[in-house]
Design an enzyme around this catalytic site. Structure first.
Site, mmCIF file in Angstrom:
data_model
loop_
_atom_site.group_PDB
_atom_site.id
_atom_site.type_symbol
_atom_site.label_atom_id
_atom_site.label_comp_id
_atom_site.label_asym_id
_atom_site.label_seq_id
_atom_site.Cartn_x
_atom_site.Cartn_y
_atom_site.Cartn_z
ATOM 1 C CG ASP A 1 -7.395 -55.334 54.795
ATOM 2 O OD1 ASP A 1 -6.244 -55.498 55.253
ATOM 3 O OD2 ASP A 1 -8.278 -56.205 54.831
ATOM 4 N NE ARG B 1 -10.234 -66.892 54.742
ATOM 5 C CZ ARG B 1 -8.935 -67.097 54.621
ATOM 6 N NH1 ARG B 1 -8.497 -68.027 53.786
ATOM 7 N NH2 ARG B 1 -8.068 -66.386 55.314
ATOM 8 C CG ASP C 1 -9.198 -61.570 61.262
ATOM 9 O OD1 ASP C 1 -8.675 -60.491 61.607
ATOM 10 O OD2 ASP C 1 -8.586 -62.436 60.609
ATOM 11 C CB CYS D 1 -9.546 -67.355 59.115
ATOM 12 S SG CYS D 1 -11.255 -66.797 59.095
ATOM 13 C CB CYS E 1 -22.574 -50.901 77.959
ATOM 14 S SG CYS E 1 -21.418 -50.973 76.562
ATOM 15 C CB CYS F 1 -23.605 -47.773 74.284
ATOM 16 S SG CYS F 1 -24.383 -49.257 74.999
#
Length: 251
Positions: free
Chosen positions: A59, A70, A127, A189, A245, A248
């Site tokens: 991250d 949260r 996200d 978020c 796809c 894949c």
């Protein structure tokens, strides 16, 4: 395992589906967690507590005050710290036997491919659609299972994509690139809000699927499950592999 480890993991070893053999597989496993926020917090803490031997946390963001509502791996004293480092420290505090590596820059391109190839499975706790597509592509390329979670407002999603199964779809089968809304990174978020326990619920389910995959216990989740937090309802959808796809189809 020594006596201390046997005692630490005794409640899992009691389970016939895990037993000592499954616990030893967990201790020998390596999980990559991309995102150490709302979803990544419970994932990192539960996998460390359950005895997954190695965790890589990635991250590039720093802990902000609005995260603390949260993102339970971080505390007030972590404000301004890198999220991967903060969550990694929390995981080791919970289980000093867990080896944690932290990556504090954004994973992309060849670097992402290399890190994914080094692990046994990947948990997508990001996200952004752009990150989810990149992680999915890297997992398909390396043949690594991907456990995907999402949470926004009162709604959550859980899906597992395993390229080792020739009939299993990938994330791009579920959300084809270019579809309306599929590339909208504003569905986050920060722009739409999220109720605090929802990310804990979805993250805990991601951790559960990881424990099952790594230990060999039970049956792995299939398809897509969605959770309506306002009404307490789960719905399950079958997801077929898309023969056309772009990610894949050549698998």
């Amino acid at each position: 395992m020594n006596d201390e480890a046997l005692l630490r993991y005794s409640r899992q070893i009691m389970l016939d589906a895990i037993d000592i053999e499954g616990q030893e597989r967990l201790l020998e496993s390596h999980a990559l967690i991309v995102g150490a926020g709302g979803l990544g917090s419970p994932v990192a803490l539960y996998l460390a507590a359950a005895g997954v031997g190695r965790l890589t946390l990635a991250d590039a963001d720093e802990v902000e005050l609005s995260n603390l509502q949260r993102q339970i791996a971080h505390t007030q004293s972590d404000l301004g710290r890198n999220k991967a480092e903060s969550a990694g420290e929390a995981a080791v505090a919970l289980n000093p036997g867990c080896r944690v590596r932290t990556l504090t820059t954004h994973l992309e391109g060849e670097r992402l491919d290399t890190v994914v190839a080094e692990c046994d499975l990947v948990l997508d706790c990001t996200d952004r659609f752009s990150s989810r597509y990149a992680i999915n592509r890297a997992c398909q390329l390396a043949g690594k299972p991907l456990i995907s979670g999402a949470a926004i407002r009162f709604s959550g999603q859980l899906a597992v994509f395993d390229p080792r199964d020739p009939n299993n779809p990938c994330y791009a089968c579920l959300y084809p690139p270019g579809d309306a809304g599929a590339n909208d990174d504003e569905l986050r978020c920060a722009e739409n809000g999220v109720v605090a326990p929802l990310v804990g619920l979805i993250g805990s389910f991601q951790a559960l699927e990881a424990v099952k995959l790594l230990s060999g216990a039970g049956q792995v989740h299939r398809g897509l499950s969605t959770f309506d937090g306002l009404h307490g309802e789960w719905r399950h959808f079958r997801v077929r592999r898309d023969p056309a796809c772009p990610v894949c189809s050549g698998r």
